[in-house]
Design a protein around this motif. Structure first.
Motif, PDB file in Angstrom:
ATOM      1  N   LEU A 120      29.734  66.857  14.244  1.00  0.00           N
ATOM      2  CA  LEU A 120      30.914  67.285  13.483  1.00  0.00           C
ATOM      3  C   LEU A 120      31.225  68.752  13.748  1.00  0.00           C
ATOM      4  N   ALA A 121      30.175  69.580  13.814  1.00  0.00           N
ATOM      5  CA  ALA A 121      30.380  71.001  14.079  1.00  0.00           C
ATOM      6  C   ALA A 121      30.998  71.212  15.453  1.00  0.00           C
ATOM      7  N   ALA A 122      30.529  70.451  16.444  1.00  0.00           N
ATOM      8  CA  ALA A 122      31.079  70.572  17.797  1.00  0.00           C
ATOM      9  C   ALA A 122      32.554  70.179  17.832  1.00  0.00           C
ATOM     10  N   GLU A 123      32.912  69.207  17.028  1.00  0.00           N
ATOM     11  CA  GLU A 123      34.297  68.723  17.009  1.00  0.00           C
ATOM     12  C   GLU A 123      35.229  69.639  16.224  1.00  0.00           C
ATOM     13  N   ARG A 124      34.715  70.252  15.152  1.00  0.00           N
ATOM     14  CA  ARG A 124      35.598  70.926  14.199  1.00  0.00           C
ATOM     15  C   ARG A 124      35.464  72.437  14.149  1.00  0.00           C
ATOM     16  N   ARG A 125      34.542  73.023  14.892  1.00  0.00           N
ATOM     17  CA  ARG A 125      34.284  74.462  14.790  1.00  0.00           C
ATOM     18  C   ARG A 125      35.551  75.278  14.973  1.00  0.00           C
ATOM     19  N   THR A 126      35.600  76.394  14.260  1.00  0.00           N
ATOM     20  CA  THR A 126      36.740  77.307  14.343  1.00  0.00           C
ATOM     21  C   THR A 126      36.344  78.535  15.161  1.00  0.00           C
ATOM     22  N   PRO A 127      37.326  79.293  15.642  1.00  0.00           N
ATOM     23  CA  PRO A 127      37.006  80.533  16.361  1.00  0.00           C
ATOM     24  C   PRO A 127      36.178  81.498  15.513  1.00  0.00           C
ATOM     25  N   ASP A 128      36.464  81.574  14.215  1.00  0.00           N
ATOM     26  CA  ASP A 128      35.705  82.483  13.349  1.00  0.00           C
ATOM     27  C   ASP A 128      34.240  82.063  13.246  1.00  0.00           C
ATOM     28  N   GLN A 129      33.997  80.763  13.162  1.00  0.00           N
ATOM     29  CA  GLN A 129      32.610  80.289  13.068  1.00  0.00           C
ATOM     30  C   GLN A 129      31.852  80.538  14.370  1.00  0.00           C
ATOM     31  N   LEU A 130      32.530  80.332  15.488  1.00  0.00           N
ATOM     32  CA  LEU A 130      31.914  80.641  16.780  1.00  0.00           C
ATOM     33  C   LEU A 130      31.629  82.138  16.885  1.00  0.00           C
ATOM     34  N   ALA A 131      32.574  82.943  16.411  1.00  0.00           N
ATOM     35  CA  ALA A 131      32.387  84.394  16.456  1.00  0.00           C
ATOM     36  C   ALA A 131      31.193  84.816  15.608  1.00  0.00           C
ATOM     37  N   THR A 132      31.022  84.178  14.453  1.00  0.00           N
ATOM     38  CA  THR A 132      29.867  84.482  13.599  1.00  0.00           C
ATOM     39  C   THR A 132      28.568  84.145  14.314  1.00  0.00           C
ATOM     40  N   MET A 133      28.520  82.993  14.953  1.00  0.00           N
ATOM     41  CA  MET A 133      27.316  82.593  15.681  1.00  0.00           C
ATOM     42  C   MET A 133      27.003  83.579  16.798  1.00  0.00           C
ATOM     43  N   ARG A 134      28.043  83.982  17.548  1.00  0.00           N
ATOM     44  CA  ARG A 134      27.834  84.945  18.650  1.00  0.00           C
ATOM     45  C   ARG A 134      27.393  86.307  18.108  1.00  0.00           C
ATOM     46  N   ALA A 135      27.968  86.703  16.987  1.00  0.00           N
ATOM     47  CA  ALA A 135      27.608  88.003  16.410  1.00  0.00           C
ATOM     48  C   ALA A 135      26.145  88.009  15.962  1.00  0.00           C
ATOM     49  N   GLU A 136      25.697  86.899  15.388  1.00  0.00           N
ATOM     50  CA  GLU A 136      24.300  86.830  14.944  1.00  0.00           C
ATOM     51  C   GLU A 136      23.345  86.793  16.137  1.00  0.00           C
ATOM     52  N   ILE A 137      23.738  86.135  17.223  1.00  0.00           N
ATOM     53  CA  ILE A 137      22.914  86.143  18.439  1.00  0.00           C
ATOM     54  C   ILE A 137      22.773  87.571  18.958  1.00  0.00           C
ATOM     55  N   HIS A 138      23.880  88.300  18.970  1.00  0.00           N
ATOM     56  CA  HIS A 138      23.846  89.703  19.409  1.00  0.00           C
ATOM     57  C   HIS A 138      22.946  90.536  18.502  1.00  0.00           C
ATOM     58  N   ARG A 139      23.069  90.299  17.209  1.00  0.00           N
ATOM     59  CA  ARG A 139      22.245  91.035  16.246  1.00  0.00           C
ATOM     60  C   ARG A 139      20.765  90.754  16.468  1.00  0.00           C
ATOM     61  N   GLN A 140      20.426  89.509  16.732  1.00  0.00           N
ATOM     62  CA  GLN A 140      19.028  89.125  16.918  1.00  0.00           C
ATOM     63  C   GLN A 140      18.398  89.791  18.144  1.00  0.00           C
ATOM     64  N   GLY A 141      19.224  90.221  19.070  1.00  0.00           N
ATOM     65  CA  GLY A 141      18.714  90.869  20.276  1.00  0.00           C
ATOM     66  C   GLY A 141      18.613  92.375  20.178  1.00  0.00           C
TER      67      GLY A 141
END
Length: 246
Positions: A120-141
Protein backbone atom coordinates in the motif's frame (compact mmCIF):
# COMPACT_ATOMS: atom_id res chain seq x y z
CA UNK A 1 -25.87 -0.06 33.33
CA UNK A 2 -25.33 -2.15 36.45
CA UNK A 3 -22.37 -2.35 38.81
CA UNK A 4 -21.31 -4.83 41.47
CA UNK A 5 -20.43 -3.15 44.80
CA UNK A 6 -18.59 -6.33 45.89
CA UNK A 7 -16.29 -6.38 42.86
CA UNK A 8 -12.58 -5.82 43.64
CA UNK A 9 -12.30 -3.54 40.59
CA UNK A 10 -13.85 -0.62 42.44
CA UNK A 11 -16.92 1.47 41.72
CA UNK A 12 -15.31 4.25 39.61
CA UNK A 13 -13.74 1.68 37.26
CA UNK A 14 -17.02 -0.19 36.87
CA UNK A 15 -19.00 2.98 36.21
CA UNK A 16 -16.43 4.17 33.68
CA UNK A 17 -16.65 0.79 31.93
CA UNK A 18 -20.44 0.94 31.86
CA UNK A 19 -20.48 4.41 30.31
CA UNK A 20 -17.72 3.44 27.87
CA UNK A 21 -19.78 0.43 26.77
CA UNK A 22 -22.74 2.72 26.13
CA UNK A 23 -20.53 4.90 23.92
CA UNK A 24 -19.01 1.96 22.03
CA UNK A 25 -22.43 0.36 21.49
CA UNK A 26 -23.92 3.62 20.22
CA UNK A 27 -26.38 4.19 23.06
CA UNK A 28 -24.49 7.41 23.73
CA UNK A 29 -23.47 9.19 20.53
CA UNK A 30 -20.79 11.74 19.68
CA UNK A 31 -21.45 15.20 21.15
CA UNK A 32 -24.30 13.89 23.31
CA UNK A 33 -24.37 15.31 26.80
CA UNK A 34 -24.11 12.81 29.62
CA UNK A 35 -26.55 13.00 32.55
CA UNK A 36 -25.44 15.33 35.33
CA UNK A 37 -23.28 14.12 38.21
CA UNK A 38 -26.33 14.06 40.45
CA UNK A 39 -28.34 12.04 37.93
CA UNK A 40 -25.50 9.57 37.42
CA UNK A 41 -25.01 9.24 41.17
CA UNK A 42 -28.69 8.41 41.57
CA UNK A 43 -28.63 6.04 38.59
CA UNK A 44 -25.66 4.06 39.93
CA UNK A 45 -26.58 4.57 43.60
CA UNK A 46 -23.16 6.00 44.48
CA UNK A 47 -21.76 9.31 45.70
CA UNK A 48 -20.96 12.23 43.42
CA UNK A 49 -17.19 11.98 44.16
CA UNK A 50 -17.35 8.40 42.86
CA UNK A 51 -18.99 9.67 39.66
CA UNK A 52 -16.32 12.37 39.31
CA UNK A 53 -13.60 9.73 39.54
CA UNK A 54 -15.33 7.65 36.86
CA UNK A 55 -15.61 10.69 34.58
CA UNK A 56 -11.90 11.44 35.08
CA UNK A 57 -11.11 7.94 33.86
CA UNK A 58 -13.22 8.46 30.75
CA UNK A 59 -11.63 11.85 30.08
CA UNK A 60 -8.16 10.29 30.39
CA UNK A 61 -9.17 7.88 27.61
CA UNK A 62 -10.39 10.85 25.51
CA UNK A 63 -13.89 9.35 25.47
CA UNK A 64 -15.53 12.41 27.00
CA UNK A 65 -14.79 16.14 27.29
CA UNK A 66 -16.05 18.48 29.97
CA UNK A 67 -17.03 22.13 29.70
CA UNK A 68 -18.05 24.68 32.30
CA UNK A 69 -20.90 27.13 32.38
CA UNK A 70 -24.68 27.07 32.14
CA UNK A 71 -24.55 24.84 29.07
CA UNK A 72 -21.55 22.83 30.23
CA UNK A 73 -21.22 19.28 31.42
CA UNK A 74 -19.67 16.06 30.16
CA UNK A 75 -20.04 15.29 26.46
CA UNK A 76 -19.18 12.25 24.36
CA UNK A 77 -15.98 13.03 22.52
CA UNK A 78 -15.07 12.14 18.95
CA UNK A 79 -11.85 10.20 19.46
CA UNK A 80 -9.31 11.03 16.76
CA UNK A 81 -6.73 8.63 15.39
CA UNK A 82 -4.01 11.00 16.59
CA UNK A 83 -5.29 10.74 20.18
CA UNK A 84 -5.62 6.97 19.84
CA UNK A 85 -2.01 6.66 18.60
CA UNK A 86 -0.64 7.91 21.90
CA UNK A 87 -2.78 5.46 23.88
CA UNK A 88 -1.76 2.59 21.61
CA UNK A 89 1.93 3.41 22.00
CA UNK A 90 1.65 3.65 25.79
CA UNK A 91 -0.25 0.37 26.03
CA UNK A 92 2.18 -1.48 23.74
CA UNK A 93 5.18 -0.13 25.67
CA UNK A 94 3.71 -1.22 29.00
CA UNK A 95 2.79 -4.67 27.68
CA UNK A 96 6.30 -5.24 26.35
CA UNK A 97 8.07 -3.98 29.46
CA UNK A 98 5.80 -5.61 32.04
CA UNK A 99 5.35 -9.00 30.41
CA UNK A 100 8.91 -9.65 29.30
CA UNK A 101 8.06 -10.24 25.63
CA UNK A 102 10.89 -12.11 23.93
CA UNK A 103 13.05 -10.11 21.55
CA UNK A 104 12.30 -12.55 18.72
CA UNK A 105 8.55 -12.32 19.33
CA UNK A 106 8.57 -8.51 19.22
CA UNK A 107 10.74 -8.54 16.12
CA UNK A 108 8.50 -11.04 14.32
CA UNK A 109 5.36 -9.05 15.08
CA UNK A 110 6.85 -5.68 14.23
CA UNK A 111 8.13 -6.65 10.78
CA UNK A 112 5.13 -8.81 9.88
CA UNK A 113 2.87 -5.82 10.48
CA UNK A 114 5.07 -3.44 8.53
CA UNK A 115 5.33 -5.83 5.57
CA UNK A 116 1.54 -5.67 5.39
CA UNK A 117 1.90 -1.94 4.77
CA UNK A 118 4.60 -2.22 2.10
CA UNK A 119 2.39 -2.79 -1.00
CA UNK A 120 0.00 0.00 0.00
CA UNK A 121 2.84 2.38 0.83
CA UNK A 122 4.49 1.70 -2.53
CA UNK A 123 1.21 2.43 -4.31
CA UNK A 124 0.12 5.49 -2.35
CA UNK A 125 3.26 7.26 -1.10
CA UNK A 126 3.38 11.03 -1.45
CA UNK A 127 6.38 13.23 -2.31
CA UNK A 128 6.38 14.55 1.27
CA UNK A 129 6.55 11.04 2.73
CA UNK A 130 9.38 10.10 0.40
CA UNK A 131 11.16 13.32 1.35
CA UNK A 132 10.80 12.44 5.04
CA UNK A 133 12.30 9.00 4.45
CA UNK A 134 15.22 10.49 2.50
CA UNK A 135 15.79 13.15 5.14
CA UNK A 136 15.95 10.54 7.90
CA UNK A 137 18.40 8.43 5.87
CA UNK A 138 20.61 11.52 5.51
CA UNK A 139 20.32 12.21 9.22
CA UNK A 140 21.29 8.64 10.10
CA UNK A 141 24.54 9.08 8.17
CA UNK A 142 25.64 12.19 10.04
CA UNK A 143 28.86 11.81 12.06
CA UNK A 144 28.45 12.41 15.78
CA UNK A 145 24.76 11.47 15.81
CA UNK A 146 23.94 10.07 19.25
CA UNK A 147 22.41 6.63 19.70
CA UNK A 148 19.24 8.24 21.05
CA UNK A 149 18.97 10.49 17.98
CA UNK A 150 19.66 7.57 15.64
CA UNK A 151 16.88 5.60 17.33
CA UNK A 152 14.47 8.53 16.96
CA UNK A 153 15.41 8.86 13.29
CA UNK A 154 14.91 5.14 12.76
CA UNK A 155 11.40 5.40 14.22
CA UNK A 156 10.61 8.49 12.10
CA UNK A 157 11.76 6.69 8.94
CA UNK A 158 9.51 3.70 9.55
CA UNK A 159 6.64 5.91 10.70
CA UNK A 160 6.78 7.67 7.32
CA UNK A 161 6.66 4.30 5.58
CA UNK A 162 3.62 3.23 7.59
CA UNK A 163 1.85 6.55 7.03
CA UNK A 164 2.51 6.22 3.29
CA UNK A 165 0.03 3.33 3.25
CA UNK A 166 -2.66 6.02 3.76
CA UNK A 167 -4.76 3.70 5.89
CA UNK A 168 -5.51 5.19 9.32
CA UNK A 169 -6.58 1.84 10.76
CA UNK A 170 -3.27 0.24 9.76
CA UNK A 171 -1.39 3.28 11.05
CA UNK A 172 -3.17 2.96 14.38
CA UNK A 173 -2.41 -0.75 14.66
CA UNK A 174 1.23 -0.14 13.77
CA UNK A 175 1.73 2.79 16.13
CA UNK A 176 2.65 0.43 18.95
CA UNK A 177 4.77 -1.76 16.70
CA UNK A 178 6.88 1.06 15.30
CA UNK A 179 7.02 3.47 18.22
CA UNK A 180 7.17 0.93 21.06
CA UNK A 181 8.79 -2.18 19.58
CA UNK A 182 11.32 -0.40 17.37
CA UNK A 183 12.93 1.61 20.22
CA UNK A 184 13.02 -1.57 22.31
CA UNK A 185 14.90 -3.39 19.54
CA UNK A 186 17.20 -0.40 19.01
CA UNK A 187 18.04 -0.28 22.72
CA UNK A 188 19.04 -3.96 22.69
CA UNK A 189 21.07 -3.86 19.48
CA UNK A 190 22.62 -0.37 19.40
CA UNK A 191 26.04 -1.55 20.63
CA UNK A 192 26.41 -4.08 17.81
CA UNK A 193 24.60 -2.56 14.83
CA UNK A 194 26.26 -1.07 11.79
CA UNK A 195 24.70 2.28 10.98
CA UNK A 196 26.10 1.98 7.46
CA UNK A 197 24.32 -1.33 6.90
CA UNK A 198 21.06 -0.02 8.28
CA UNK A 199 21.38 3.12 6.18
CA UNK A 200 21.99 1.02 3.07
CA UNK A 201 18.89 -1.08 3.78
CA UNK A 202 16.85 2.05 4.44
CA UNK A 203 18.05 3.53 1.15
CA UNK A 204 17.06 0.40 -0.76
CA UNK A 205 13.69 0.44 1.00
CA UNK A 206 13.05 4.08 0.09
CA UNK A 207 14.10 3.34 -3.50
CA UNK A 208 11.60 0.46 -3.69
CA UNK A 209 8.80 2.60 -2.29
CA UNK A 210 9.61 5.40 -4.74
CA UNK A 211 9.63 2.87 -7.61
CA UNK A 212 6.25 1.59 -6.36
CA UNK A 213 7.67 -1.90 -5.99
CA UNK A 214 5.81 -3.28 -2.97
CA UNK A 215 7.21 -6.79 -3.33
CA UNK A 216 10.78 -5.51 -3.26
CA UNK A 217 9.99 -3.32 -0.26
CA UNK A 218 8.64 -6.35 1.62
CA UNK A 219 11.81 -8.31 0.81
CA UNK A 220 13.99 -5.51 2.16
CA UNK A 221 11.92 -5.41 5.36
CA UNK A 222 12.57 -9.13 5.69
CA UNK A 223 16.30 -8.42 5.32
CA UNK A 224 16.03 -5.79 8.06
CA UNK A 225 14.26 -8.31 10.28
CA UNK A 226 16.97 -10.92 9.68
CA UNK A 227 19.69 -8.38 10.49
CA UNK A 228 17.88 -7.27 13.65
CA UNK A 229 17.56 -10.88 14.83
CA UNK A 230 21.24 -11.44 14.06
CA UNK A 231 22.14 -8.40 16.15
CA UNK A 232 19.97 -9.56 19.04
CA UNK A 233 21.63 -12.96 19.05
CA UNK A 234 25.13 -11.47 18.96
CA UNK A 235 24.35 -9.09 21.84
CA UNK A 236 23.01 -11.95 23.98
CA UNK A 237 26.03 -14.11 23.17
CA UNK A 238 28.40 -11.29 24.14
CA UNK A 239 26.56 -10.77 27.44
CA UNK A 240 26.70 -14.47 28.21
CA UNK A 241 30.41 -14.57 27.50
CA UNK A 242 31.05 -11.63 29.83
CA UNK A 243 28.99 -13.30 32.56
CA UNK A 244 31.09 -16.47 32.31
CA UNK A 245 34.32 -14.54 32.84
CA UNK A 246 33.13 -12.93 36.06
Amino acid sequence: MKIDPSSPRGLPAQIADAIRDSIVEGRLIVDERLPSEAELAEQFDVSRPTIREALKRLAAQSLIRTTRGAFGGAFVNRLSYEEAYAQQITTATLLLSMNGVAFETACEARYALERACAPLAAERRTPDQLATMRAEIHRQGQPGLTDEAFCASDVAFHRALVDAAANPVLSYQLAGAVEAMQPLMNMITFTARSRERIGALHTRLADAIEAQDGAQAAQILSALEAYTLELGQSVRAARAARAETR
